[in-house]
Write a protein that holds these residues in place. Structure first.
Motif, PDB file in Angstrom:
ATOM      1  N   SER A  83       0.820  -1.212   0.000  1.00 20.25           N
ATOM      2  CA  SER A  83       0.000   0.000   0.000  1.00 20.25           C
ATOM      3  C   SER A  83       0.854   1.263   0.000  1.00 20.25           C
ATOM      4  O   SER A  83       0.328   2.363   0.097  1.00 20.25           O
ATOM      5  CB  SER A  83      -0.926   0.002   1.216  1.00 20.25           C
ATOM      6  N   SER A  84       2.165   1.125  -0.129  1.00 23.58           N
ATOM      7  CA  SER A  84       3.046   2.294  -0.120  1.00 23.58           C
ATOM      8  C   SER A  84       3.491   2.643  -1.537  1.00 23.58           C
ATOM      9  O   SER A  84       3.579   1.771  -2.406  1.00 23.58           O
ATOM     10  CB  SER A  84       4.261   2.021   0.766  1.00 23.58           C
ATOM     11  N   ALA A  94      15.668   5.058  -4.060  1.00 27.87           N
ATOM     12  CA  ALA A  94      14.505   4.638  -4.842  1.00 27.87           C
ATOM     13  C   ALA A  94      14.117   3.204  -4.478  1.00 27.87           C
ATOM     14  O   ALA A  94      14.974   2.386  -4.133  1.00 27.87           O
ATOM     15  CB  ALA A  94      14.804   4.727  -6.337  1.00 27.87           C
ATOM     16  N   THR A  95      12.815   2.918  -4.544  1.00 27.76           N
ATOM     17  CA  THR A  95      12.332   1.569  -4.276  1.00 27.76           C
ATOM     18  C   THR A  95      12.851   0.601  -5.336  1.00 27.76           C
ATOM     19  O   THR A  95      13.282  -0.502  -5.035  1.00 27.76           O
ATOM     20  CB  THR A  95      10.788   1.542  -4.267  1.00 27.76           C
ATOM     21  N   LEU A  96      12.783   1.038  -6.605  1.00 34.56           N
ATOM     22  CA  LEU A  96      13.341   0.258  -7.709  1.00 34.56           C
ATOM     23  C   LEU A  96      14.447   1.104  -8.327  1.00 34.56           C
ATOM     24  O   LEU A  96      14.175   2.084  -9.018  1.00 34.56           O
ATOM     25  CB  LEU A  96      12.269  -0.074  -8.753  1.00 34.56           C
ATOM     26  N   ARG A 109       7.015   8.131  -9.888  1.00 35.53           N
ATOM     27  CA  ARG A 109       6.460   7.538  -8.680  1.00 35.53           C
ATOM     28  C   ARG A 109       5.172   6.814  -9.021  1.00 35.53           C
ATOM     29  O   ARG A 109       4.308   7.356  -9.700  1.00 35.53           O
ATOM     30  CB  ARG A 109       6.187   8.630  -7.653  1.00 35.53           C
ATOM     31  N   LEU A 110       5.054   5.574  -8.575  1.00 34.17           N
ATOM     32  CA  LEU A 110       3.823   4.790  -8.661  1.00 34.17           C
ATOM     33  C   LEU A 110       3.170   4.847  -7.292  1.00 34.17           C
ATOM     34  O   LEU A 110       3.845   4.594  -6.289  1.00 34.17           O
ATOM     35  CB  LEU A 110       4.149   3.329  -8.967  1.00 34.17           C
ATOM     36  N   PHE A 111       1.893   5.192  -7.230  1.00 35.64           N
ATOM     37  CA  PHE A 111       1.242   5.259  -5.926  1.00 35.64           C
ATOM     38  C   PHE A 111      -0.182   4.725  -6.010  1.00 35.64           C
ATOM     39  O   PHE A 111      -0.846   4.848  -7.019  1.00 35.64           O
ATOM     40  CB  PHE A 111       1.262   6.692  -5.377  1.00 35.64           C
ATOM     41  N   TRP A 117      -3.668   1.962  -9.213  1.00 35.28           N
ATOM     42  CA  TRP A 117      -2.317   2.506  -9.130  1.00 35.28           C
ATOM     43  C   TRP A 117      -2.183   3.623 -10.147  1.00 35.28           C
ATOM     44  O   TRP A 117      -2.685   3.531 -11.269  1.00 35.28           O
ATOM     45  CB  TRP A 117      -1.280   1.413  -9.395  1.00 35.28           C
ATOM     46  N   PHE A 118      -1.484   4.686  -9.749  1.00 36.42           N
ATOM     47  CA  PHE A 118      -1.253   5.841 -10.611  1.00 36.42           C
ATOM     48  C   PHE A 118       0.243   6.043 -10.741  1.00 36.42           C
ATOM     49  O   PHE A 118       1.012   5.689  -9.849  1.00 36.42           O
ATOM     50  CB  PHE A 118      -1.875   7.101 -10.001  1.00 36.42           C
TER      51      PHE A 118
END
Length: 158
Positions: A83-84, A94-96, A109-111, A117-118
């Protein structure tokens, strides 16, 4: 060579060095300050009226469960979605972390918003493309639609 010519050459070289330094500082500033330009998160009421696709939620839509890198240096990488938000870019935080010369430090950013998801571009130099179209604002990402960042292509999968 006359003293005047030598002085002019020195000042010209000094001016050239300053132009180089200022262009490097400008590029770094653009990569580091992008978060201030693009607001993120829940859309305001005005944004929701102008862009209903930001808040509409169809129950027949398949839920995205993972993020898959389909092309590029990290091809085959799979991230389970939580959910983050997911930060995409070359920066180590960065996450990825993208090993792609065409990606910015904080590129996109994917959120999550509800069950969708956007993705939004964070002011990157080379842009972010959703299904072949360059992003100009946050847009919903449907499972199976390719998102291209430089040479890297990612997709959400159910």
């Amino acid at each position: 060579m006359s003293e005047l010519t030598e002085t002019l050459l020195r000042y010209g070289f000094l001016l050239l060095i300053w132009v180089l330094v200022l262009s490097v500082v400008s590029a770094l500033r653009r990569d580091l300050v992008v978060g201030r330009r693009n607001r993120t998160g829940t859309p305001t009421a005005r944004e929701a009226r102008r862009n209903p696709e930001l808040v509409e939620d169809a129950p027949s839509r398949p839920q995205a469960r993972s993020l898959v890198v389909t092309e590029g240096p990290l091809s085959g990488t799979i991230l389970e979605l939580a959910s983050s938000p997911i930060l995409l870019g070359r920066a180590q935080e960065a996450t990825l972390v993208l090993e792609d010369d065409y990606a910015s430090g904080r590129h996109a950013r994917l959120f999550p918003q509800g069950s969708r998801w956007f993705i939004e571009d964070l002011g990157s130099t080379n842009g972010t493309f959703l299904g072949g179209n360059q992003l100009t604002r946050a847009l919903p990402v449907e499972p199976g639609v390719p998102v291209r960042i430089g040479k890297t292509v990612i997709e959400l999968r159910p």
